[in-house]
Design an enzyme around this catalytic site. Structure first.
Site, PDB file in Angstrom:
ATOM      1  CG  ASP A 131     -22.081  23.345  -4.946  1.00 51.39           C
ATOM      2  OD1 ASP A 131     -21.558  22.470  -5.655  1.00 51.39           O
ATOM      3  OD2 ASP A 131     -22.049  24.559  -5.216  1.00 51.39           O
ATOM      4  CG  ASP A 154      12.521  -7.223  12.512  1.00 52.58           C
ATOM      5  OD1 ASP A 154      12.716  -8.152  11.706  1.00 52.58           O
ATOM      6  OD2 ASP A 154      12.176  -7.404  13.676  1.00 52.58           O
ATOM      7  N   GLY A 169      10.717  -8.987   1.059  1.00 49.11           N
ATOM      8  CA  GLY A 169      11.180  -9.785  -0.072  1.00 49.11           C
ATOM      9  C   GLY A 169      11.117 -11.277   0.162  1.00 49.11           C
ATOM     10  CG  MET A 170      12.529 -14.961   3.168  1.00 43.31           C
ATOM     11  SD  MET A 170      13.269 -15.871   1.787  1.00 43.31           S
ATOM     12  CE  MET A 170      14.927 -15.191   1.795  1.00 43.31           C
TER      13      MET A 170
END
EC number: 1.3.7.7
Length: 518
Positions: free
Chosen positions: A36, A299, A434-435
């Site tokens: 502990d 953006d 994505g691109m």
């Protein structure tokens, strides 16, 4: 009691030790078995401080079990009092040592006879509260102890400071970006003309606590710690407090307006003038914070329609949900917290901002929810980052518990107007573009990750992909590849298919198309 290998909030004694080790010249004695006593190592590693952690373990071993703990605990308290000369020694058991049902208050009373330091027993029920609740209670206990004593000894000064001032309550060790938030909060208050009376518990001496009531008002940046102390000061000394967390444009504006209201309560009487911050908020929003105009940029608009899941402590999860939904136009499919004791407040804050709310301490429930929703990004704790890696979903860390990556050496506040810039960067960079993925997929480059075939659930049978199916999957653009892979594996499990071939992929695609038309 439930066995778990991951806890969002630690056991109660960790909260007590965080508060005790945050004050200056305070020592904690932990009455605990070996195992502990990991707090010292954890704090030394994460906070990277030069000073030793002021915590000592009074180990419960077989000798203690045979003879009792009193002599050993009293001896350790006396020894540390002589060696360290602390102003206060805090004794705390752990969940494990509490099973012994010993009268630790009797140990404290006996040790007080021999020690020149003040000695108190942490007033915490280790079976009923977690780390956050215990830290809140321990801070309130220490504040109450020293203010009550100052009042009895006649050294109490209730007169307000000559200039507007505030106490910041709840900045402590091992907090999520606490040191950076504190610097930003001090800068924000300085620009508003508010001086800092005291910051507790981080870096404060106990002898100064008697001057807490001299401040005009109190600020509680995080709901998880400080509310009990602020409520005590309000009840006993009539001190108002602000519990709005200045994270995000709208929350920061609300915070500044509340500061204005509390300032003017005394300023008209003591200074003969009023403060007005409308112009300040407008200038900061337009010219200092980049987040406001960024949220209107092309953006950020590319993120419109993206889905996110948010999970963390109540303060950060609610604030990030407001930013995503209200300021950046991102759909929050699910928002949740592990602070079950604050569920009412959390539900009120995120109402209408997300599709569903989850209040749980079970990380598997959170993981299953994320896997079901398949969001574009996750904003959560260290555990949600692990979950995201397993199912190929990016994750931005916005809340404790965290590992060393989120104790940055550079300046990374979440609060105030600079904090809005940091959060905007974190949110934008957490989404897969994505691109970018598509171009890397077409032209190659550093994106050489193999296809993960791990599933989130550990209970079902594993599903294998044939080399032909993996090759076919690699031909799919990266920004949808993860979703295609997930849908195919779900289809395979539903049909008891253990090996995915190209034919199975097309069958899954056909099933998905039929379901979307239905």
């Amino acid at each position: 009691m439930k066995l778990a290998y991951w806890m969002y909030a630690g056991p109660a004694h960790i909260g007590t030790l965080r508060v005790a080790s945050s004050f200056r010249n305070v020592h904690a004695i932990m009455h605990a078995p070996l195992g502990d006593d990991y707090f010292n190592v954890m704090r030394s590693m994460l906070e990277r401080e030069r000073d030793f952690t002021p915590v000592t373990a009074s180990v419960v071993d077989r000798h203690v079990l045979a003879r009792g703990s009193r002599d050993k605990v009293v001896s350790n308290i006396s020894r540390k009092g002589e060696e360290q000369r602390p102003d206060l020694i805090v004794l705390t058991p752990t969940c494990t040592s509490s099973i012994l049902q010993e009268d630790l208050q009797n140990f404290v009373d006996r040790a007080s006879l021999y020690s020149e330091s003040d000695v108190i027993l942490a007033d915490v029920n280790h079976y009923r509260v977690n780390e956050l609740q215990a830290s809140d209670k321990t801070l309130e206990q220490i504040v109450r102890y020293y203010l009550d004593r100052a009042r009895k000894e006649g050294i109490f000064n209730r007169s307000l400071t000559d200039v507007p001032s505030a106490n910041i309550i709840g900045i402590l060790t091992l907090g999520f970006h606490n040191q950076h938030d504190c610097r930003e909060l001090k800068r924000l208050l300085g620009e508003l003309g508010v001086s800092i009376n005291q910051i507790i518990p981080e870096g404060e001496f106990l002898n100064n606590l008697k001057d807490l009531p001299r401040a005009w008002f109190n600020i509680v940046p995080y709901r998880e710690i400080g509310l009990m102390a602020a409520s005590f000061l309000e009840k006993e000394y009539g001190m108002p407090y602000i519990s709005t967390t200045p994270i995000g444009i709208s929350n920061t504006a609300d915070f500044v307006m509340q500061v204005e209201k509390l300032m003017n309560f005394w300023a008209t009487v003591l200074l003969g003038k009023k403060f007005h911050y409308d112009q300040y908020v407008e200038n900061q929003t337009k010219f200092v914070s980049q987040a406001a105009w960024f949220s209107k940029s092309i953006d950020c608009q590319n993120l419109a329609g993206k889905e996110a899941v948010v999970f963390g402590d109540a303060t950060h999860a609610a604030s990030i949900t407001k930013i995503l939904s209200g300021e950046m136009g991102i759909r929050v499919s699910c928002s949740g917290t592990y602070c079950k004791h604050d569920a009412g407040w959390f539900n009120e804050q995120v109402q209408g901002l997300c599709d569903e709310v989850i209040i749980t301490e079970d990380h598997t429930e959170v993981g299953d929810t994320i896997a079901r929703i398949e969001p574009s990004a996750i904003f959560g704790t260290q555990m949600e980052r692990h979950i995201g890696k397993r199912i190929d979903i990016p994750c931005g860390v916005i809340s404790s518990p965290v590992h060393i990556q989120n104790f940055p050496l550079g300046y990374r506040p979440f609060m105030g107007y600079e904090g809005t810039n940091q959060i905007s960067d974190l949110i934008y960079n957490s989404f897969n573009l994505g691109m970018e993925d598509h171009l890397l997929d077409v032209f190659g480059g550093h994106d050489t990750k193999g296809i993960s075939t791990k599933s989130l659930s550990t209970g079902g049978k594993s599903i294998d992909w044939t080399p032909e199916a993996e090759s076919e999957l690699k031909r799919i653009p990266g920004f949808v590849r993860g979703k295609v892979k997930k849908n195919t594996e779900v289809f395979a499990r539903q049909n008891n298919i253990l090996k995915i071939t190209v034919d199975v992929m097309y069958a899954a695609k056909e099933r998905r198309s039929i379901e979307s038309l239905a």
